[in-house]
Motif scaffolding. Structure first.
Motif, PDB file in Angstrom:
ATOM      1  N   VAL A 290       0.845  -1.210   0.000  1.00  0.00           N
ATOM      2  CA  VAL A 290       0.000   0.000   0.000  1.00  0.00           C
ATOM      3  C   VAL A 290       0.880   1.260   0.000  1.00  0.00           C
ATOM      4  N   ASN A 291       1.875   1.270   0.864  1.00  0.00           N
ATOM      5  CA  ASN A 291       2.718   2.471   0.976  1.00  0.00           C
ATOM      6  C   ASN A 291       3.656   2.623  -0.220  1.00  0.00           C
ATOM      7  N   TYR A 292       4.162   1.505  -0.743  1.00  0.00           N
ATOM      8  CA  TYR A 292       4.993   1.589  -1.939  1.00  0.00           C
ATOM      9  C   TYR A 292       4.192   2.131  -3.137  1.00  0.00           C
ATOM     10  N   ILE A 293       2.943   1.713  -3.252  1.00  0.00           N
ATOM     11  CA  ILE A 293       2.094   2.199  -4.356  1.00  0.00           C
ATOM     12  C   ILE A 293       1.867   3.705  -4.231  1.00  0.00           C
ATOM     13  N   LYS A 294       1.657   4.194  -2.991  1.00  0.00           N
ATOM     14  CA  LYS A 294       1.495   5.641  -2.782  1.00  0.00           C
ATOM     15  C   LYS A 294       2.758   6.394  -3.214  1.00  0.00           C
ATOM     16  N   ALA A 295       3.911   5.849  -2.822  1.00  0.00           N
ATOM     17  CA  ALA A 295       5.182   6.484  -3.208  1.00  0.00           C
ATOM     18  C   ALA A 295       5.353   6.446  -4.721  1.00  0.00           C
ATOM     19  N   LEU A 296       4.980   5.301  -5.333  1.00  0.00           N
ATOM     20  CA  LEU A 296       5.130   5.118  -6.784  1.00  0.00           C
ATOM     21  C   LEU A 296       4.337   6.172  -7.556  1.00  0.00           C
ATOM     22  N   LYS A 297       3.118   6.420  -7.136  1.00  0.00           N
ATOM     23  CA  LYS A 297       2.268   7.405  -7.823  1.00  0.00           C
ATOM     24  C   LYS A 297       2.910   8.794  -7.808  1.00  0.00           C
ATOM     25  N   ILE A 298       3.488   9.146  -6.679  1.00  0.00           N
ATOM     26  CA  ILE A 298       4.119  10.472  -6.559  1.00  0.00           C
ATOM     27  C   ILE A 298       5.370  10.557  -7.438  1.00  0.00           C
ATOM     28  N   TYR A 299       6.205   9.494  -7.402  1.00  0.00           N
ATOM     29  CA  TYR A 299       7.415   9.495  -8.234  1.00  0.00           C
ATOM     30  C   TYR A 299       7.054   9.546  -9.715  1.00  0.00           C
ATOM     31  N   ALA A 300       6.018   8.810 -10.112  1.00  0.00           N
ATOM     32  CA  ALA A 300       5.592   8.802 -11.518  1.00  0.00           C
ATOM     33  C   ALA A 300       5.089  10.174 -11.939  1.00  0.00           C
ATOM     34  N   THR A 301       4.324  10.813 -11.053  1.00  0.00           N
ATOM     35  CA  THR A 301       3.816  12.158 -11.349  1.00  0.00           C
ATOM     36  C   THR A 301       4.964  13.154 -11.524  1.00  0.00           C
ATOM     37  N   ASN A 302       6.007  13.011 -10.710  1.00  0.00           N
ATOM     38  CA  ASN A 302       7.159  13.928 -10.763  1.00  0.00           C
ATOM     39  C   ASN A 302       8.222  13.511 -11.773  1.00  0.00           C
ATOM     40  N   ASN A 303       7.943  12.429 -12.538  1.00  0.00           N
ATOM     41  CA  ASN A 303       8.889  11.916 -13.542  1.00  0.00           C
ATOM     42  C   ASN A 303      10.256  11.592 -12.938  1.00  0.00           C
ATOM     43  N   ASN A 304      10.227  11.063 -11.718  1.00  0.00           N
ATOM     44  CA  ASN A 304      11.467  10.665 -11.049  1.00  0.00           C
ATOM     45  C   ASN A 304      11.703   9.178 -11.353  1.00  0.00           C
ATOM     46  N   ALA A 305      12.339   8.929 -12.514  1.00  0.00           N
ATOM     47  CA  ALA A 305      12.460   7.566 -13.028  1.00  0.00           C
ATOM     48  C   ALA A 305      13.304   6.676 -12.122  1.00  0.00           C
ATOM     49  N   LYS A 306      14.404   7.198 -11.589  1.00  0.00           N
ATOM     50  CA  LYS A 306      15.299   6.374 -10.774  1.00  0.00           C
ATOM     51  C   LYS A 306      14.596   5.858  -9.514  1.00  0.00           C
ATOM     52  N   GLU A 307      13.873   6.753  -8.847  1.00  0.00           N
ATOM     53  CA  GLU A 307      13.141   6.334  -7.638  1.00  0.00           C
ATOM     54  C   GLU A 307      12.008   5.381  -8.003  1.00  0.00           C
ATOM     55  N   GLU A 308      11.361   5.644  -9.147  1.00  0.00           N
ATOM     56  CA  GLU A 308      10.257   4.775  -9.573  1.00  0.00           C
ATOM     57  C   GLU A 308      10.770   3.364  -9.849  1.00  0.00           C
ATOM     58  N   ILE A 309      11.952   3.243 -10.455  1.00  0.00           N
ATOM     59  CA  ILE A 309      12.552   1.927 -10.716  1.00  0.00           C
ATOM     60  C   ILE A 309      12.790   1.184  -9.407  1.00  0.00           C
ATOM     61  N   GLU A 310      13.336   1.925  -8.408  1.00  0.00           N
ATOM     62  CA  GLU A 310      13.633   1.296  -7.113  1.00  0.00           C
ATOM     63  C   GLU A 310      12.364   0.792  -6.439  1.00  0.00           C
ATOM     64  N   VAL A 311      11.289   1.613  -6.500  1.00  0.00           N
ATOM     65  CA  VAL A 311      10.024   1.206  -5.866  1.00  0.00           C
ATOM     66  C   VAL A 311       9.407   0.014  -6.613  1.00  0.00           C
ATOM     67  N   ARG A 312       9.476   0.050  -7.956  1.00  0.00           N
ATOM     68  CA  ARG A 312       8.923  -1.065  -8.727  1.00  0.00           C
ATOM     69  C   ARG A 312       9.678  -2.366  -8.442  1.00  0.00           C
ATOM     70  N   ASP A 313      10.973  -2.286  -8.196  1.00  0.00           N
ATOM     71  CA  ASP A 313      11.737  -3.473  -7.803  1.00  0.00           C
ATOM     72  C   ASP A 313      11.153  -4.090  -6.527  1.00  0.00           C
ATOM     73  N   LYS A 314      10.800  -3.207  -5.584  1.00  0.00           N
ATOM     74  CA  LYS A 314      10.208  -3.692  -4.328  1.00  0.00           C
ATOM     75  C   LYS A 314       8.835  -4.316  -4.575  1.00  0.00           C
ATOM     76  N   LEU A 315       8.039  -3.678  -5.458  1.00  0.00           N
ATOM     77  CA  LEU A 315       6.698  -4.187  -5.750  1.00  0.00           C
ATOM     78  C   LEU A 315       6.767  -5.523  -6.495  1.00  0.00           C
ATOM     79  N   ILE A 316       7.785  -5.678  -7.340  1.00  0.00           N
ATOM     80  CA  ILE A 316       7.987  -6.958  -8.036  1.00  0.00           C
ATOM     81  C   ILE A 316       8.266  -8.054  -7.007  1.00  0.00           C
TER      82      ILE A 316
END
Length: 615
Positions: A290-316
């Motif tokens: 739940v919390n990773y998804i919240k972080a992911l949405k914010i990183y995606a909105t801000n086009n922060n690709a590096k952080e989004e990759i790290e969060v998606r690794d955790k979600l995987i």
């Protein structure tokens, strides 16, 4: 005669020396208007970065900038680029600024440019160049005894060694920064330094020391009432507790950061990412997701690709642990696409950096070649010095004569202006009108008009020798003049002065006695022939770069006869007006227009004069 010639030559040498000194020092000055604009860019860079870059570029195209002015404008542009993560451009611009500061032997600004160059090089991945610039900045700061710049140089060395994971050296440098800033009142910088100290302790697994430093930063943030900084500190404390394995404390601080973000209406992904990591470590998979998804949405909105990759690794990893392989595959596909984009950007960055290095090396080669040429030409330079001195003397006399001619021209213009403003015809008619009032047996009214008329004459004589007066004084004088004219013509016309509310008349300077000739023309050649309903309008409006003046009457218009009557006097007044505007060298004379007004039947209904003055 010989003594006189000797004195003349001595005067010439003194003048030439002063000319040489002023020529050299001119490169070392900041004009007041440039200084004011530079100060304004500090705020504009943070609030409107794109606009600040446009404004800086528009100023940099000016060929009349001194070396110091150009260097400072380049410095501001480099800082604006750096703050907006345009490191390659910032690097190139600061190289130019640094070269100019070196030429001026301005060690303070040299060291400041070196710090930004070091930071830009570090962001571009050139560790060696970053270190060279940082150490050179530190040396210059210590040389001039500037503790603040010295602290910034130490802080840059900390960043460099922290990136190299050389945490012992990083700690040494950040403690040196802390000792230099601890006695200052710059609370924001001290908070950042305390946080950097804590980040080193965190990497060294010394959690208690890290928390102590973060606590000091938190106390300063609370006393400074800076909620954004406090959020960052709370988040860092939460991450520290995660590292220490104290998950309850970590959750308390991370949720505190989230709540504070909500209070100040700021969207920040870091606390959610921290909570995700904490719940994952404590095996609470659902809460972590739940919390990773919240972080992911914010990183995606801000086009922060590096952080989004790290969060998606955790979600995987979470999806695999939960047995949801479809979700894991979906995240993997998006993650791989993001990684391709990041790799492509990194490749372009490395290519850009290679180009920057090539340009730097090329510049160094050119400088070395120029030094060789300068060495060979030293004797030639010495042999031309005497000729240069003679030329300077000749130039000094030329400038002196030019100034005399300019002063003479200004004196003639002053005399012409006074003649136009206070012509005998106007004076005699006004005195005659006052005499008639006296003969009518109205001494109070007569006395009032004498006082106004004497004040008008005094204003003319006081203001004619001044280069500028405040707008309110000009308006007071023209009001006095119009009311005196109303006396002459028995109030056959009315007048209106309309000044835009946003204009602060007591603060704006204008050339004196600028409006009177056109007001006089409106009365003499338009309104006095109109038996009733005459009106004179003086309107002043504010524009982006100055003021717009409009003088309009509803008189009989400039008929052929009226033109013939005023052809010498009005044109003379107009030519004096235009000459005065030309002397200001702002191109204002090009805005001057006299327009005849006509109704639908092509019948003259008045005259309109307008022009602009720039600030």
């Amino acid at each position: 005669m010989i003594v006189k010639n000797k004195s003349l030559w001595q005067l010439g040498f003194v003048i030439s020396f002063l000319m040489l000194f002023s020529t050299c020092s001119r490169q070392d000055t900041l004009r007041p208007n440039i200084k004011t604009q530079l100060a304004a860019f500090d705020t504009l860079t943070l609030t409107q970065p794109e606009q600040s870059l446009l404004d800086l570029d528009s100023l940099l195209i000016d060929d009349n900038l001194t070396t110091l002015e150009r260097a400072m404008l380049l410095f501001k542009k480099g800082e604006a680029l750096y703050l907006n993560d345009k490191y390659h451009e910032a690097y190139n611009v600061h190289l130019k600024a640094y070269a100019l500061f070196s030429e001026l032997k301005d060690k303070y600004n040299e060291s400041r440019s070196l710090i930004t160059l070091s930071g830009a090089a570090l962001h571009m991945g050139d560790i060696e160049t970053s270190q060279v610039y940082a150490l050179k900045a530190l040396h210059l700061a210590q040389l001039i005894g500037d503790k603040r710049v010295e602290g910034k140089a130490y802080n840059q060395l900390f960043s460099l060694h922290f990136k190299l994971k050389d945490y012992d050296k990083a700690l040494t440098y950040i403690k040196a920064t802390d000792s230099l800033y601890s006695k200052t009142t710059d609370t924001t910088s001290i908070i950042a330094i305390k946080s950097n100290v804590a980040s080193v302790y965190l990497q060294l697994k010394q959690y208690n020391k890290a928390l102590t430093s973060y606590s000091e930063a938190m106390s300063l943030s609370q006393s400074n009432r800076n909620p954004k900084t406090l959020v960052s500190v709370l988040n860092n404390i939460g991450y520290t507790y995660i590292e220490a394995g104290e998950y309850n404390m970590a959750e308390t601080f991370l949720r505190g950061a989230i709540q504070l973000n909500k209070n100040i209406k700021v969207i920040n992904a870091a606390p959610y990412k921290g909570l995700g990591s904490m719940f994952l470590l404590s095996k609470k998979i659902d809460s972590a997701e739940v919390n990773y998804i919240k972080a992911l949405k914010i990183y995606a909105t801000n086009n922060n690709a590096k952080e989004e990759i790290e969060v998606r690794d955790k979600l995987i990893a979470i999806a695999i642990m939960s047995g949801d392989y479809v979700k894991a595959l979906d995240n993997q596909i998006v993650r791989d696409s993001l990684q391709l984009d990041v790799s492509r950007l990194e490749k372009n960055r490395l290519l850009d950096f290679a180009n920057v290095n090539y340009e730097v090396k090329q510049k160094e080669t050119e400088i070395n070649h120029q030094k060789e040429i300068n060495t060979r030409n030293q004797w030639l330079l010495i042999s031309t010095v005497l000729l240069a001195v003679m030329l300077l003397i000749a130039t000094a006399f030329y400038v002196y004569n030019t100034k005399l001619r300019a002063a003479n021209k200004a004196s003639k213009l002053e005399q012409s202006l006074l003649r136009v403003q206070m012509n005998p015809h106007f004076i005699f008619n006004t005195l005659a009108a006052i005499q008639n009032i006296t003969l009518e047996g109205n001494p109070v009214k007569s006395s009032n008009h004498i006082a106004k008329f004497s004040k008008l004459i005094r204003q003319n004589f006081d203001y004619v020798r001044k280069e500028s007066i405040t707008l309110d004084k000009e308006i007071a004088m023209i009001s006095n003049y119009i009311e005196t004219q109303q006396l002459r013509f028995n109030n056959i016309f009315t007048y209106t002065i309309d000044i835009e509310d946003s204009i602060h008349a007591s603060e704006i300077k204008v050339p004196p006695m600028l409006l009177q000739p056109f007001v006089e023309n409106a009365i003499e050649y338009g309104l006095k022939e109109k038996k009733e309903g005459g009106n004179l309008l003086l309107k002043i409006e504010k524009e982006q770069q100055g003021l717009l003046f409009i003088i309009q009457d509803n008189g009989i218009g400039r008929s052929a006869k009226a033109k013939q009557e005023k052809i010498t006097e009005e044109l003379h007044a107009t030519s004096i007006f235009i000459e005065r505007l030309k002397m200001r060298k702002k191109g204002e004379e090009k805005t001057f227009v006299i327009e005849d007004l006509f109704d639908n039947n092509n019948t003259p209904i008045g005259t309109k004069v307008f022009f602009k003055l720039k600030f």
